[in-house]
Design a protein around this motif. Structure first.
Motif, PDB file in Angstrom:
ATOM      1  N   GLY A 187       0.750  -1.263  -0.005  1.00 39.33           N
ATOM      2  CA  GLY A 187       0.072   0.044   0.015  1.00 39.33           C
ATOM      3  C   GLY A 187       0.867   1.355  -0.013  1.00 39.33           C
ATOM      4  N   ARG A 188       1.986   1.317   0.755  1.00 39.18           N
ATOM      5  CA  ARG A 188       2.741   2.494   0.771  1.00 39.18           C
ATOM      6  C   ARG A 188       3.507   2.607  -0.377  1.00 39.18           C
ATOM      7  NH1 ARG A 188       8.171   2.166   1.329  1.00 39.18           N
ATOM      8  NH2 ARG A 188       9.162   3.861   1.850  1.00 39.18           N
ATOM      9  N   ARG A 189       3.720   1.666  -1.031  1.00 41.40           N
ATOM     10  CA  ARG A 189       4.729   1.641  -2.408  1.00 41.40           C
ATOM     11  C   ARG A 189       3.611   2.153  -3.554  1.00 41.40           C
ATOM     12  NH1 ARG A 189       7.153  -1.924   0.611  1.00 41.40           N
ATOM     13  NH2 ARG A 189       9.504  -1.843   0.509  1.00 41.40           N
ATOM     14  N   LEU A 190       2.405   1.571  -3.254  1.00 43.74           N
ATOM     15  CA  LEU A 190       1.545   2.182  -4.414  1.00 43.74           C
ATOM     16  C   LEU A 190       1.001   3.653  -4.223  1.00 43.74           C
ATOM     17  CD1 LEU A 190      -1.371  -0.597  -4.188  1.00 43.74           C
ATOM     18  CD2 LEU A 190       0.081  -0.195  -6.061  1.00 43.74           C
TER      19      LEU A 190
ATOM     20  N   THR B  71     -14.442   1.545 -14.427  1.00 42.64           N
ATOM     21  CA  THR B  71     -13.520   0.491 -14.750  1.00 42.64           C
ATOM     22  C   THR B  71     -13.133  -0.267 -13.629  1.00 42.64           C
ATOM     23  OG1 THR B  71     -12.572   1.748 -16.376  1.00 42.64           O
ATOM     24  CG2 THR B  71     -11.395  -0.106 -15.790  1.00 42.64           C
ATOM     25  N   THR B  72     -13.100  -1.755 -13.469  1.00 36.88           N
ATOM     26  CA  THR B  72     -12.732  -2.448 -12.636  1.00 36.88           C
ATOM     27  C   THR B  72     -11.567  -3.027 -12.902  1.00 36.88           C
ATOM     28  OG1 THR B  72     -13.812  -4.340 -13.015  1.00 36.88           O
ATOM     29  CG2 THR B  72     -15.085  -2.786 -11.839  1.00 36.88           C
ATOM     30  N   THR B  73     -10.276  -3.477 -11.734  1.00 33.51           N
ATOM     31  CA  THR B  73      -9.221  -4.041 -11.985  1.00 33.51           C
ATOM     32  C   THR B  73      -9.132  -5.160 -11.134  1.00 33.51           C
ATOM     33  OG1 THR B  73      -8.137  -2.389 -13.360  1.00 33.51           O
ATOM     34  CG2 THR B  73      -6.813  -4.019 -12.439  1.00 33.51           C
ATOM     35  N   VAL B  74      -8.919  -6.341 -11.258  1.00 37.09           N
ATOM     36  CA  VAL B  74      -8.592  -7.199  -9.934  1.00 37.09           C
ATOM     37  C   VAL B  74      -7.064  -7.715  -9.998  1.00 37.09           C
ATOM     38  CG1 VAL B  74      -9.098  -9.252 -11.417  1.00 37.09           C
ATOM     39  CG2 VAL B  74      -9.187  -9.189  -8.710  1.00 37.09           C
ATOM     40  N   VAL B  75      -6.598  -7.813  -8.983  1.00 32.59           N
ATOM     41  CA  VAL B  75      -5.033  -8.191  -8.928  1.00 32.59           C
ATOM     42  C   VAL B  75      -4.940  -9.357  -8.211  1.00 32.59           C
ATOM     43  CG1 VAL B  75      -2.636  -7.259  -8.654  1.00 32.59           C
ATOM     44  CG2 VAL B  75      -4.400  -5.683  -9.178  1.00 32.59           C
ATOM     45  N   CYS B  76      -4.378 -10.178  -8.800  1.00 34.26           N
ATOM     46  CA  CYS B  76      -4.000 -11.602  -8.059  1.00 34.26           C
ATOM     47  C   CYS B  76      -2.513 -12.131  -8.098  1.00 34.26           C
ATOM     48  CB  CYS B  76      -4.753 -12.700  -8.814  1.00 34.26           C
ATOM     49  SG  CYS B  76      -6.600 -12.475  -8.822  1.00 34.26           S
ATOM     50  N   PRO B  77      -1.823 -11.446  -7.204  1.00 36.96           N
ATOM     51  CA  PRO B  77      -0.198 -11.529  -6.895  1.00 36.96           C
ATOM     52  C   PRO B  77      -0.141 -13.154  -6.094  1.00 36.96           C
ATOM     53  CG  PRO B  77      -0.732 -10.021  -5.480  1.00 36.96           C
ATOM     54  CD  PRO B  77      -2.112 -10.406  -6.006  1.00 36.96           C
ATOM     55  N   PHE B  78       1.017 -13.736  -6.547  1.00 38.64           N
ATOM     56  CA  PHE B  78       1.497 -14.748  -5.634  1.00 38.64           C
ATOM     57  C   PHE B  78       2.233 -14.169  -4.368  1.00 38.64           C
ATOM     58  CE2 PHE B  78       4.798 -17.988  -5.006  1.00 38.64           C
ATOM     59  CZ  PHE B  78       3.982 -19.028  -4.743  1.00 38.64           C
ATOM     60  N   TYR B  79       3.039 -14.798  -3.291  1.00 39.68           N
ATOM     61  CA  TYR B  79       3.227 -14.156  -2.453  1.00 39.68           C
ATOM     62  C   TYR B  79       4.144 -13.005  -2.514  1.00 39.68           C
ATOM     63  CZ  TYR B  79       1.824 -18.530  -0.211  1.00 39.68           C
ATOM     64  OH  TYR B  79       1.296 -19.501   0.519  1.00 39.68           O
ATOM     65  N   ILE B  80       3.902 -11.928  -1.725  1.00 42.45           N
ATOM     66  CA  ILE B  80       4.708 -10.564  -1.959  1.00 42.45           C
ATOM     67  C   ILE B  80       5.481 -10.459  -0.807  1.00 42.45           C
ATOM     68  CG2 ILE B  80       4.306  -8.056  -2.273  1.00 42.45           C
ATOM     69  CD1 ILE B  80       1.968  -8.626  -3.182  1.00 42.45           C
ATOM     70  N   ASP B  81       6.883 -10.014  -0.893  1.00 45.84           N
ATOM     71  CA  ASP B  81       7.956 -10.025   0.441  1.00 45.84           C
ATOM     72  C   ASP B  81       7.516  -8.812   1.162  1.00 45.84           C
ATOM     73  OD1 ASP B  81       9.819 -10.263   1.843  1.00 45.84           O
ATOM     74  OD2 ASP B  81      11.491  -9.857   0.500  1.00 45.84           O
ATOM     75  N   THR B  82       6.471  -8.515   1.638  1.00 47.50           N
ATOM     76  CA  THR B  82       6.340  -7.590   2.575  1.00 47.50           C
ATOM     77  C   THR B  82       6.365  -7.641   4.149  1.00 47.50           C
ATOM     78  OG1 THR B  82       3.707  -7.855   2.645  1.00 47.50           O
ATOM     79  CG2 THR B  82       4.572  -6.287   0.860  1.00 47.50           C
TER      80      THR B  82
ATOM     81  N   LEU C 150       7.473 -12.349  -4.680  1.00 45.66           N
ATOM     82  CA  LEU C 150       7.367 -11.142  -5.590  1.00 45.66           C
ATOM     83  C   LEU C 150       7.820  -9.865  -4.778  1.00 45.66           C
ATOM     84  CD1 LEU C 150       4.046 -11.415  -7.206  1.00 45.66           C
ATOM     85  CD2 LEU C 150       6.171 -11.957  -8.321  1.00 45.66           C
ATOM     86  N   HIS C 151       8.572  -8.917  -5.517  1.00 44.63           N
ATOM     87  CA  HIS C 151       9.116  -7.772  -4.653  1.00 44.63           C
ATOM     88  C   HIS C 151       8.075  -6.855  -4.465  1.00 44.63           C
ATOM     89  CE1 HIS C 151      11.607  -4.381  -3.606  1.00 44.63           C
ATOM     90  NE2 HIS C 151      12.565  -4.921  -3.305  1.00 44.63           N
ATOM     91  N   PRO C 152       7.675  -6.269  -3.698  1.00 47.67           N
ATOM     92  CA  PRO C 152       6.418  -4.999  -3.484  1.00 47.67           C
ATOM     93  C   PRO C 152       6.943  -3.901  -4.461  1.00 47.67           C
ATOM     94  CG  PRO C 152       8.036  -5.061  -1.597  1.00 47.67           C
ATOM     95  CD  PRO C 152       8.305  -6.226  -2.210  1.00 47.67           C
ATOM     96  N   GLU C 153       7.906  -3.791  -4.738  1.00 48.51           N
ATOM     97  CA  GLU C 153       8.336  -2.600  -5.582  1.00 48.51           C
ATOM     98  C   GLU C 153       7.600  -2.855  -7.080  1.00 48.51           C
ATOM     99  OE1 GLU C 153       9.161   1.607  -6.163  1.00 48.51           O
ATOM    100  OE2 GLU C 153       9.132   0.477  -4.244  1.00 48.51           O
ATOM    101  N   TYR C 154       7.956  -3.894  -7.542  1.00 43.10           N
ATOM    102  CA  TYR C 154       7.603  -4.556  -8.908  1.00 43.10           C
ATOM    103  C   TYR C 154       6.430  -4.691  -8.918  1.00 43.10           C
ATOM    104  CZ  TYR C 154       6.625  -8.090 -12.284  1.00 43.10           C
ATOM    105  OH  TYR C 154       6.007  -8.738 -13.272  1.00 43.10           O
TER     106      TYR C 154
ATOM    107  N   LEU D 223       0.224 -12.202 -11.244  1.00 47.93           N
ATOM    108  CA  LEU D 223       1.425 -12.065 -10.995  1.00 47.93           C
ATOM    109  C   LEU D 223       1.924 -13.298 -10.593  1.00 47.93           C
ATOM    110  CD1 LEU D 223       1.810  -8.413 -10.554  1.00 47.93           C
ATOM    111  CD2 LEU D 223       2.405  -9.392 -12.508  1.00 47.93           C
ATOM    112  N   PRO D 224       3.028 -14.034 -10.732  1.00 47.00           N
ATOM    113  CA  PRO D 224       3.683 -13.818 -12.087  1.00 47.00           C
ATOM    114  C   PRO D 224       2.606 -14.232 -13.162  1.00 47.00           C
ATOM    115  CG  PRO D 224       4.560 -15.884 -10.977  1.00 47.00           C
ATOM    116  CD  PRO D 224       3.598 -15.072  -9.976  1.00 47.00           C
ATOM    117  N   ARG D 225       3.031 -14.596 -14.440  1.00 45.65           N
ATOM    118  CA  ARG D 225       2.401 -15.274 -15.362  1.00 45.65           C
ATOM    119  C   ARG D 225       2.036 -16.590 -15.187  1.00 45.65           C
ATOM    120  NH1 ARG D 225       1.400 -11.952 -19.780  1.00 45.65           N
ATOM    121  NH2 ARG D 225       2.632 -10.002 -20.002  1.00 45.65           N
TER     122      ARG D 225
END
Length: 275
Positions: free
Chosen positions: A19-22, A181-192, A209-213, A231-233
């Motif tokens: 959230g902070r990085r966003l 518009t709606t966007t859903v984000v489904c990442p694997f584990y994030i290193d936060t 995943l790196h949070p900055e990425y 993320l990832p593909r």
């Protein structure tokens, strides 16, 4: 002109982690940030960082498990800003325990933050978006909202609900003619720190995943008005694998280490706090 010049972007769970990085990435692109979190100290630190950007920014300490507080804070935001252009549902919590070891209160909190808060915040801000003729609702779900994982019955169920929320809202907006518009984000584990200790068996296919990425990819997806970001593909492989019967499907999850990924999880402040 920056991509989000003068747009009002509200992010829940903005005091730390993703959230902070966003918040910082949106601010760099000209957005006016409204940051929500339960963490007073983290919010103050974020406000200090946001002061480096020219657009005005505000922070609000709000407990997303308190529906009345969510609605009251939303009214204050609308009174001050008129509308929200981009609403980012980012706040999330995880228990990380087997079902029989998870306290009832922890399960309720997981759903209150990860699922129910989506409803209260969207209901609060959607009417002004519709009236303005434009809006974007971003739901940070999880790869755990596409496939279940041991030790995460509450978390995965809450994220499956988040994915369903986004899909139904997208279709509802299309059916009723809402200009959003709606966007859903489904990442694997994030290193936060939220998933401290988790491991991946195949880091090239399923990296932590790196949070900055992730933040860069999310802001890019919003800018391009993408409907889905995974993320990832390799996580896209879940969709065709869903055609398999349960036994071979479960066996493949074992092969890729998904079923054991939480075995080394270390619960702590990161797990209790926001993403």
């Amino acid at each position: 002109m920056a991509a989000f010049d003068d747009q009002r972007v509200l992010i829940t769970g903005a005091a730390g982690g993703l959230g902070r990085r966003l918040a910082l990435h949106f601010a760099r692109e000209g957005a006016r940030l409204i940051a929500w979190d339960v963490d007073h100290i983290g919010l103050q630190a974020l406000q200090d960082e946001l002061s480096a950007f020219p657009a005005p920014h505000t922070v609000h300490a709000v407990d997303l498990t308190d529906r009345a507080a969510v609605y009251a804070t939303a009214r204050a935001v609308l009174d001050a800003h008129g509308r929200i252009d981009v609403l980012v549902h980012n706040a999330g919590v995880v228990s990380g325990q087997p079902l029989l070891e998870t306290p009832d209160e922890a399960i309720e909190r997981t759903f209150a933050v990860n699922t129910l808060a989506l409803y209260w915040t969207t209901k609060a801000f959607l009417p002004a978006m519709i009236e303005h003729g434009r809006g974007h609702v971003v739901t940070i779900a999880s790869a755990g909202g596409l496939v279940g994982t041991a030790r995460m019955t509450d978390y995965c169920a809450s994220k499956f609900a988040a994915v369903g929320f986004d899909e139904a809202l997208r279709l509802e907006a299309r059916r009723l003619g809402y200009p959003i518009t709606t966007t859903v984000v489904c990442p694997f584990y994030i290193d936060t720190g939220m998933f401290a200790g988790v491991r991946t068996r195949f880091p090239r296919l399923l990296p932590i995943l790196h949070p900055e990425y992730v933040a860069r990819q999310v802001v890019r997806a919003v800018r391009k008005r993408r409907r889905r970001l995974i993320l990832p593909r390799f996580v896209y492989a879940v969709f065709p694998l869903r055609l398999l019967p349960p036994a071979p499907f479960d066996a493949l999850l074992d092969v890729f280490g998904i079923s054991r990924s939480m075995d080394t999880f270390r619960p702590g402040d990161g797990a209790r706090g926001h993403r």
